[in-house]
Design an enzyme around this catalytic site. Sequence first.
Site, mmCIF file in Angstrom:
data_model
loop_
_atom_site.group_PDB
_atom_site.id
_atom_site.type_symbol
_atom_site.label_atom_id
_atom_site.label_comp_id
_atom_site.label_asym_id
_atom_site.label_seq_id
_atom_site.Cartn_x
_atom_site.Cartn_y
_atom_site.Cartn_z
ATOM 1 N NE ARG A 1 36.870 39.199 38.336
ATOM 2 C CZ ARG A 1 35.596 39.190 37.943
ATOM 3 N NH1 ARG A 1 35.121 38.144 37.292
ATOM 4 N NH2 ARG A 1 34.806 40.214 38.171
ATOM 5 C CD GLU B 1 40.801 40.554 40.223
ATOM 6 O OE1 GLU B 1 40.603 40.853 39.035
ATOM 7 O OE2 GLU B 1 39.965 40.767 41.120
ATOM 8 C CB SER C 1 39.177 44.600 42.208
ATOM 9 O OG SER C 1 38.113 45.430 41.797
#
Length: 350
Positions: A166, A342, A244
């Site tokens: 990520r 995130e 998420s």
Amino acid sequence: MRSGNVGVRLAELTTLRVGGPARRLVNATTEDELVAAVRAADERGEPVLLVGGGSNLLVADEGFDGTVIRIAGRGVHVDTQSCSGAFVTAAAGENWDDIVARAVAEGWVGVECLSGIPGLVGATPIQNVGAYGQEVAQTIARVRTWDRQRGELHTFAAADCGFGYRDSRFKAEPGRWVVLSVAFQFELGELSAPIRYAELARRLGVEAGQRVPAAHARETVLGLRRGKGMVLDPADHDTWSAGSFFTNPILGAAEAAGLPEDAPRFPAGDGLVKSSAAWLIDHAGFGRGFGAEVGTGAATLSTKHTLALTNRGRARAGDVLALARTIQAGVRERFGVTLVPEPVLVGCQL
């Protein structure tokens, strides 16, 4: 390029559906318009917020006191050769799942497990978007950008993008790089890439490492995501989220050893261990739907998946932040692990 929209609420442009007004909104429908809009704002010394699908943003209730540039450029160029696969270049404003659907239909292998992820192509290299054992880094060949610092175009080969879990160099230098287009190199075939994710393999009824028809992989992933409230549906408040909210933590060996024996652990390279944010949240006492009986109940965990913080229809950014802080603090107290958000937080912080 269309501009002059004053005071538009960013809640209207994000999947969490929260966020206050923007000073100015510009819709950039071509690469040239996008560069011109960014350059003009930079020359005025005005803050810039780039918005694509709005699926990875949490904007403060106070809004954004600057220019919001909506990325709306479209276009896909395909060069297919049987010996080298398909080389596909997509503009930053292309819908990501449309690209995945086309890839499956045309036999471009390698993104079928990234089905159902909301947002636009331009966001995918920034986060190194991934799911169910695939990441875009596995198929990206190069990324074309505008360098705001130097005022010039720059194209990065995949090896120079700094891709990690990520993560990317674009995320590491926030605000510098404007993604204009992304080029992908795909293998050709009707079968998926090897299935690496255990949950997906079980649902498909295959062993890890096996291949299945790519269309079957896509439909199965879409089914899994729908079951977790991760496919956008205006009628389902479980999908009024940023996906998420916390990344899976990457831990050192000592930190990982301090987790309970049954906590998930996956090798992450260089002696590091990845655990499951969803498991930690659930086992810290925050189950599905948590928040409905706490405070206003305007923001809660999804009733389908503990990783999604959701807007139940009347939440403000402050409600989402309060819920995130409660969960972050609870996991830290229970396990000594600090979860990292995130989404991009605009005008706010945990």
